[in-house]
Scaffold this active site. Sequence first.
Site, PDB file in Angstrom:
ATOM      1  N   THR A   1      -4.827   5.768  -2.328  1.00  0.00           N
ATOM      2  CA  THR A   1      -5.387   4.565  -2.418  1.00  0.00           C
ATOM      3  C   THR A   1      -6.074   3.830  -1.103  1.00  0.00           C
ATOM      4  OG1 THR A   1      -3.393   3.163  -1.525  1.00  0.00           O
ATOM      5  CG2 THR A   1      -3.449   3.998  -3.979  1.00  0.00           C
ATOM      6  N   LYS A   2      -7.030   3.038  -1.339  1.00  0.00           N
ATOM      7  CA  LYS A   2      -7.345   2.093  -0.178  1.00  0.00           C
ATOM      8  C   LYS A   2      -6.694   0.761  -0.182  1.00  0.00           C
ATOM      9  CE  LYS A   2     -11.485   2.203   1.806  1.00  0.00           C
ATOM     10  NZ  LYS A   2     -11.670   3.252   2.974  1.00  0.00           N
ATOM     11  N   THR A   3      -5.453   1.171   0.248  1.00  0.00           N
ATOM     12  CA  THR A   3      -4.177  -0.105   0.373  1.00  0.00           C
ATOM     13  C   THR A   3      -4.472  -0.780   1.942  1.00  0.00           C
ATOM     14  OG1 THR A   3      -2.863   0.672  -1.208  1.00  0.00           O
ATOM     15  CG2 THR A   3      -2.088  -0.748   0.400  1.00  0.00           C
TER      16      THR A   3
ATOM     17  N   TYR B   1      -3.866   0.922   6.545  1.00  0.00           N
ATOM     18  CA  TYR B   1      -4.644   0.963   7.324  1.00  0.00           C
ATOM     19  C   TYR B   1      -3.831   0.736   8.871  1.00  0.00           C
ATOM     20  CZ  TYR B   1      -8.235   2.770   4.755  1.00  0.00           C
ATOM     21  OH  TYR B   1      -9.146   3.456   3.872  1.00  0.00           O
TER      22      TYR B   1
END
Length: 305
Positions: free
Chosen positions: A158-160, A164
Amino acid sequence: MVEKAKFIWFGGKFIPWEQAQVHVLTHTLHYGLGVFEGIRAYHCHDGRTAVFRLKEHIQRLFDSGHVMMIDIPFQKDEIEAACCEILRLNGQKEAYIRPLVFLGEGVMGIHPKGCPIQVAIISWVWGAYLGDEGLRRGIRVKTSSFTRHHVNIMMTKTKTVGNYVNSIMAKLEAVHAGYDEALLLDTAGYVCEASGENIFIVKDGIIKTPPLTSILPGITRDCVITLAQDMGLTVKEERFSRDELYLADEVFLTGTAAEITPVREVDGRLIGPGRPGPVTQKIQEVYFGVVKGQNDRYQHWLTYI
Ligand code: PPE
Protein backbone atom coordinates in the site's frame (compact mmCIF):
# COMPACT_ATOMS: atom_id res chain seq x y z
CA MET A 1 9.31 24.37 -2.83
CA VAL A 2 6.14 23.33 -4.60
CA GLU A 3 4.97 25.98 -7.01
CA LYS A 4 1.45 27.08 -6.10
CA ALA A 5 -1.35 26.31 -8.55
CA LYS A 6 -4.79 27.92 -8.58
CA PHE A 7 -7.00 25.13 -7.25
CA ILE A 8 -7.03 22.07 -5.04
CA TRP A 9 -9.84 19.53 -5.10
CA PHE A 10 -10.96 19.06 -1.50
CA GLY A 11 -13.88 16.86 -0.48
CA GLY A 12 -15.59 17.01 -3.84
CA LYS A 13 -15.06 20.71 -4.65
CA PHE A 14 -12.36 22.79 -6.25
CA ILE A 15 -11.23 25.48 -3.83
CA PRO A 16 -8.45 28.10 -4.02
CA TRP A 17 -4.98 26.67 -3.22
CA GLU A 18 -4.56 28.76 -0.03
CA GLN A 19 -7.87 27.61 1.41
CA ALA A 20 -7.01 23.89 1.41
CA GLN A 21 -6.16 23.81 5.14
CA VAL A 22 -6.62 21.27 7.93
CA HIS A 23 -6.92 21.44 11.73
CA VAL A 24 -3.99 20.43 13.99
CA LEU A 25 -6.16 17.66 15.42
CA THR A 26 -6.15 15.93 12.02
CA HIS A 27 -5.77 12.27 13.01
CA THR A 28 -3.33 11.40 10.18
CA LEU A 29 -1.01 14.16 11.36
CA HIS A 30 -0.68 12.44 14.74
CA TYR A 31 -0.68 8.76 13.83
CA GLY A 32 0.17 8.44 10.11
CA LEU A 33 -2.80 6.47 8.84
CA GLY A 34 -3.70 7.73 5.39
CA VAL A 35 -3.19 6.57 1.80
CA PHE A 36 -2.10 8.39 -1.31
CA GLU A 37 -1.07 8.17 -4.94
CA GLY A 38 1.36 9.87 -7.28
CA ILE A 39 0.42 10.19 -10.93
CA ARG A 40 2.05 12.03 -13.80
CA ALA A 41 0.40 13.79 -16.72
CA TYR A 42 2.51 14.55 -19.78
CA HIS A 43 2.37 17.13 -22.53
CA CYS A 44 2.12 14.93 -25.60
CA HIS A 45 3.78 15.47 -28.96
CA ASP A 46 0.41 16.37 -30.54
CA GLY A 47 -0.14 19.19 -28.02
CA ARG A 48 -2.67 17.33 -25.87
CA THR A 49 -2.18 16.36 -22.22
CA ALA A 50 -2.50 12.74 -21.14
CA VAL A 51 -2.64 11.30 -17.63
CA PHE A 52 -0.50 8.17 -17.51
CA ARG A 53 -2.12 4.96 -16.24
CA LEU A 54 -4.80 6.87 -14.34
CA LYS A 55 -7.08 3.85 -13.78
CA GLU A 56 -4.28 1.72 -12.35
CA HIS A 57 -3.26 4.48 -9.92
CA ILE A 58 -6.81 5.04 -8.71
CA GLN A 59 -7.31 1.29 -8.37
CA ARG A 60 -4.15 1.15 -6.23
CA LEU A 61 -5.48 4.04 -4.11
CA PHE A 62 -8.66 2.09 -3.42
CA ASP A 63 -6.65 -1.10 -2.83
CA SER A 64 -4.54 0.78 -0.26
CA GLY A 65 -7.76 2.01 1.35
CA HIS A 66 -9.17 -1.52 1.43
CA VAL A 67 -6.09 -2.96 3.14
CA MET A 68 -5.86 -0.09 5.62
CA MET A 69 -9.62 -0.17 6.33
CA ILE A 70 -10.20 3.35 5.08
CA ASP A 71 -13.49 3.55 3.28
CA ILE A 72 -12.95 6.22 0.62
CA PRO A 73 -16.18 8.25 0.43
CA PHE A 74 -16.08 8.72 -3.36
CA GLN A 75 -16.39 6.49 -6.39
CA LYS A 76 -13.29 5.65 -8.44
CA ASP A 77 -14.67 7.45 -11.49
CA GLU A 78 -15.27 10.63 -9.45
CA ILE A 79 -11.62 10.67 -8.37
CA GLU A 80 -10.46 9.92 -11.92
CA ALA A 81 -12.58 12.75 -13.30
CA ALA A 82 -11.25 15.16 -10.66
CA CYS A 83 -7.64 14.21 -11.53
CA CYS A 84 -8.31 15.31 -15.11
CA GLU A 85 -10.37 18.38 -14.26
CA ILE A 86 -7.72 19.76 -11.89
CA LEU A 87 -5.21 19.97 -14.75
CA ARG A 88 -7.70 21.91 -16.87
CA LEU A 89 -8.54 24.33 -14.07
CA ASN A 90 -4.90 24.83 -13.13
CA GLY A 91 -3.91 25.25 -16.79
CA GLN A 92 -1.22 22.58 -16.43
CA LYS A 93 -0.05 20.86 -19.60
CA GLU A 94 2.23 18.63 -17.58
CA ALA A 95 1.99 17.91 -13.85
CA TYR A 96 2.28 15.50 -10.95
CA ILE A 97 -1.08 14.66 -9.40
CA ARG A 98 -1.34 13.69 -5.73
CA PRO A 99 -4.62 12.19 -4.48
CA LEU A 100 -4.48 11.98 -0.66
CA VAL A 101 -6.95 10.25 1.64
CA PHE A 102 -6.58 11.09 5.31
CA LEU A 103 -8.40 10.97 8.61
CA GLY A 104 -9.60 14.36 9.74
CA GLU A 105 -10.25 15.91 13.13
CA GLY A 106 -12.72 14.90 15.78
CA VAL A 107 -11.25 11.84 17.47
CA MET A 108 -8.00 11.40 19.38
CA GLY A 109 -6.42 8.10 20.34
CA ILE A 110 -5.28 5.22 18.18
CA HIS A 111 -8.70 3.88 17.31
CA PRO A 112 -9.84 5.97 14.36
CA LYS A 113 -13.55 5.17 14.73
CA GLY A 114 -15.66 8.15 13.87
CA CYS A 115 -12.90 10.16 12.20
CA PRO A 116 -14.10 11.87 9.05
CA ILE A 117 -12.35 10.48 5.96
CA GLN A 118 -11.12 13.37 3.86
CA VAL A 119 -9.91 13.33 0.28
CA ALA A 120 -7.83 15.95 -1.50
CA ILE A 121 -6.23 16.08 -4.93
CA ILE A 122 -3.33 18.42 -5.54
CA SER A 123 -1.46 18.99 -8.80
CA TRP A 124 1.87 20.71 -9.28
CA VAL A 125 4.63 20.93 -11.83
CA TRP A 126 7.41 18.52 -10.89
CA GLY A 127 10.57 18.16 -12.95
CA ALA A 128 13.05 15.27 -12.86
CA TYR A 129 12.69 13.77 -9.35
CA LEU A 130 16.37 12.88 -9.02
CA GLY A 131 17.59 15.79 -11.14
CA ASP A 132 17.96 16.31 -14.88
CA GLU A 133 21.56 15.25 -14.71
CA GLY A 134 20.63 12.11 -12.77
CA LEU A 135 18.15 11.19 -15.48
CA ARG A 136 20.81 11.66 -18.16
CA ARG A 137 24.02 10.46 -16.52
CA GLY A 138 22.83 8.24 -13.68
CA ILE A 139 22.75 8.66 -9.91
CA ARG A 140 24.78 7.41 -6.94
CA VAL A 141 22.96 5.08 -4.55
CA LYS A 142 23.78 3.97 -1.01
CA THR A 143 22.51 0.83 0.69
CA SER A 144 20.69 2.00 3.78
CA SER A 145 21.33 0.89 7.34
CA PHE A 146 17.51 0.97 7.63
CA THR A 147 15.70 -2.19 6.53
CA ARG A 148 12.52 -2.05 4.43
CA HIS A 149 9.36 -2.89 6.37
CA HIS A 150 8.69 -6.45 7.37
CA VAL A 151 5.42 -7.58 5.78
CA ASN A 152 3.79 -7.96 9.18
CA ILE A 153 4.88 -4.54 10.38
CA MET A 154 3.59 -2.36 7.58
CA MET A 155 1.44 -3.17 4.61
CA THR A 156 4.14 -2.86 1.97
CA LYS A 157 1.79 -3.17 -1.02
CA THR A 158 0.00 0.00 0.00
CA LYS A 159 0.96 3.63 -0.35
CA THR A 160 0.29 4.38 3.31
CA VAL A 161 1.40 7.76 4.65
CA GLY A 162 3.20 6.29 7.69
CA ASN A 163 5.19 3.80 5.58
CA TYR A 164 7.20 6.73 4.28
CA VAL A 165 8.91 7.50 7.60
CA ASN A 166 11.12 4.49 6.82
CA SER A 167 11.85 5.98 3.38
CA ILE A 168 12.63 9.39 4.87
CA MET A 169 15.09 7.90 7.38
CA ALA A 170 16.89 6.07 4.58
CA LYS A 171 16.89 9.10 2.30
CA LEU A 172 18.24 11.43 5.00
CA GLU A 173 21.04 8.99 5.73
CA ALA A 174 21.98 8.58 2.05
CA VAL A 175 21.93 12.30 1.28
CA HIS A 176 23.88 13.04 4.46
CA ALA A 177 26.55 10.60 3.25
CA GLY A 178 26.73 12.44 -0.10
CA TYR A 179 24.62 10.04 -2.19
CA ASP A 180 21.54 10.79 -4.29
CA GLU A 181 19.27 7.97 -3.22
CA ALA A 182 18.89 5.15 -0.68
CA LEU A 183 18.47 1.49 -1.43
CA LEU A 184 16.69 -0.58 1.18
CA LEU A 185 17.16 -4.31 1.74
CA ASP A 186 14.31 -6.55 2.89
CA THR A 187 14.20 -8.25 6.28
CA ALA A 188 15.99 -11.31 4.83
CA GLY A 189 18.79 -9.07 3.53
CA TYR A 190 17.92 -9.13 -0.17
CA VAL A 191 17.63 -6.07 -2.42
CA CYS A 192 14.13 -4.64 -2.03
CA GLU A 193 13.45 -1.12 -3.34
CA ALA A 194 14.69 2.44 -3.10
CA SER A 195 13.11 5.12 -0.89
CA GLY A 196 10.51 5.93 -3.57
CA GLU A 197 11.37 3.70 -6.52
CA ASN A 198 11.54 0.07 -7.59
CA ILE A 199 14.87 -1.33 -8.75
CA PHE A 200 16.05 -3.29 -11.80
CA ILE A 201 19.39 -4.82 -12.74
CA VAL A 202 20.68 -6.01 -16.12
CA LYS A 203 23.30 -8.75 -16.42
CA ASP A 204 24.32 -10.35 -19.71
CA GLY A 205 21.20 -8.96 -21.34
CA ILE A 206 18.81 -10.44 -18.74
CA ILE A 207 16.72 -8.07 -16.63
CA LYS A 208 15.93 -8.82 -12.99
CA THR A 209 13.73 -7.09 -10.45
CA PRO A 210 12.71 -8.21 -6.94
CA PRO A 211 9.37 -10.05 -6.73
CA LEU A 212 6.29 -8.32 -5.32
CA THR A 213 6.62 -9.98 -1.89
CA SER A 214 7.51 -6.91 0.18
CA ILE A 215 7.64 -4.00 -2.26
CA LEU A 216 5.18 -1.47 -3.57
CA PRO A 217 3.72 -2.93 -6.79
CA GLY A 218 5.03 -0.08 -8.88
CA ILE A 219 3.07 0.92 -11.92
CA THR A 220 6.26 2.07 -13.65
CA ARG A 221 7.78 -1.31 -12.75
CA ASP A 222 4.84 -2.97 -14.47
CA CYS A 223 5.35 -0.75 -17.54
CA VAL A 224 9.04 -1.63 -17.72
CA ILE A 225 8.37 -5.36 -17.47
CA THR A 226 5.80 -5.10 -20.28
CA LEU A 227 7.94 -2.86 -22.50
CA ALA A 228 11.05 -5.01 -22.03
CA GLN A 229 9.19 -8.22 -22.79
CA ASP A 230 7.59 -6.62 -25.85
CA MET A 231 11.13 -5.71 -27.00
CA GLY A 232 12.01 -9.39 -26.76
CA LEU A 233 14.07 -9.10 -23.56
CA THR A 234 13.91 -11.63 -20.73
CA VAL A 235 12.66 -10.27 -17.40
CA LYS A 236 12.90 -12.27 -14.19
CA GLU A 237 11.05 -11.34 -11.01
CA GLU A 238 13.52 -12.88 -8.61
CA ARG A 239 15.19 -11.85 -5.41
CA PHE A 240 18.91 -11.05 -5.51
CA SER A 241 21.63 -10.01 -3.09
CA ARG A 242 23.58 -6.78 -2.99
CA ASP A 243 26.73 -8.39 -4.42
CA GLU A 244 24.70 -9.36 -7.48
CA LEU A 245 23.75 -5.68 -7.70
CA TYR A 246 27.41 -4.60 -7.48
CA LEU A 247 28.22 -7.07 -10.29
CA ALA A 248 25.37 -5.98 -12.59
CA ASP A 249 26.15 -4.45 -16.00
CA GLU A 250 23.37 -1.91 -15.50
CA VAL A 251 21.08 -0.76 -12.68
CA PHE A 252 18.10 1.56 -12.90
CA LEU A 253 15.26 2.79 -10.68
CA THR A 254 11.63 3.19 -11.70
CA GLY A 255 8.84 5.32 -10.29
CA THR A 256 6.17 7.76 -11.35
CA ALA A 257 8.22 10.63 -9.97
CA ALA A 258 11.69 9.22 -10.80
CA GLU A 259 10.56 7.79 -14.18
CA ILE A 260 13.49 5.67 -15.43
CA THR A 261 16.60 6.84 -13.58
CA PRO A 262 19.90 5.11 -14.32
CA VAL A 263 22.21 4.23 -11.41
CA ARG A 264 25.91 4.69 -12.06
CA GLU A 265 27.31 3.81 -8.65
CA VAL A 266 26.24 1.76 -5.62
CA ASP A 267 28.14 1.98 -2.30
CA GLY A 268 31.31 3.28 -3.94
CA ARG A 269 31.34 0.64 -6.69
CA LEU A 270 30.83 1.71 -10.29
CA ILE A 271 28.08 -0.09 -12.13
CA GLY A 272 29.51 -1.27 -15.45
CA PRO A 273 31.56 1.60 -16.87
CA GLY A 274 29.80 4.08 -14.54
CA ARG A 275 27.37 5.50 -17.09
CA PRO A 276 23.89 4.47 -18.29
CA GLY A 277 24.02 1.23 -20.27
CA PRO A 278 22.29 0.38 -23.56
CA VAL A 279 19.32 -1.52 -22.09
CA THR A 280 18.57 1.26 -19.59
CA GLN A 281 18.86 3.91 -22.30
CA LYS A 282 16.58 1.99 -24.65
CA ILE A 283 13.93 1.43 -21.96
CA GLN A 284 14.14 5.08 -20.93
CA GLU A 285 13.71 6.23 -24.52
CA VAL A 286 10.75 3.93 -25.15
CA TYR A 287 9.14 4.89 -21.82
CA PHE A 288 9.29 8.62 -22.59
CA GLY A 289 7.83 7.94 -26.04
CA VAL A 290 4.97 5.94 -24.51
CA VAL A 291 4.04 8.49 -21.81
CA LYS A 292 4.02 11.26 -24.40
CA GLY A 293 1.65 9.33 -26.67
CA GLN A 294 4.17 8.60 -29.43
CA ASN A 295 3.71 4.85 -29.34
CA ASP A 296 0.41 3.51 -30.71
CA ARG A 297 0.83 0.15 -29.03
CA TYR A 298 0.37 1.59 -25.55
CA GLN A 299 -2.30 4.25 -26.14
CA HIS A 300 -4.57 2.36 -23.72
CA TRP A 301 -2.31 3.55 -20.88
CA LEU A 302 -3.14 7.19 -21.61
CA THR A 303 -6.17 9.22 -20.58
CA TYR A 304 -6.30 12.37 -22.71
CA ILE A 305 -7.88 15.39 -21.12
N1 PPE B 1 8.37 2.05 -4.22
C1 PPE B 1 8.05 3.05 -3.38
C2 PPE B 1 8.36 2.90 -1.95
C3 PPE B 1 7.43 4.19 -3.89
O1 PPE B 1 7.11 5.19 -3.06
C4 PPE B 1 7.16 4.31 -5.27
C5 PPE B 1 6.51 5.54 -5.83
C6 PPE B 1 7.53 3.23 -6.11
C7 PPE B 1 8.11 2.11 -5.55
C8 PPE B 1 7.23 3.24 -7.58
O2 PPE B 1 5.84 3.14 -7.82
P1 PPE B 1 5.14 3.73 -9.12
O3 PPE B 1 5.15 5.21 -8.98
O4 PPE B 1 3.79 3.14 -9.12
O5 PPE B 1 5.97 3.27 -10.28
N2 PPE B 1 6.95 6.72 -5.24
C9 PPE B 1 6.26 7.99 -5.40
C10 PPE B 1 7.04 8.93 -4.50
C11 PPE B 1 7.22 10.34 -4.81
C12 PPE B 1 7.35 11.21 -3.59
O6 PPE B 1 8.47 11.51 -3.20
O7 PPE B 1 6.33 11.63 -3.07
C13 PPE B 1 6.17 8.39 -6.86
O8 PPE B 1 7.02 8.04 -7.66
O9 PPE B 1 5.20 9.07 -7.20
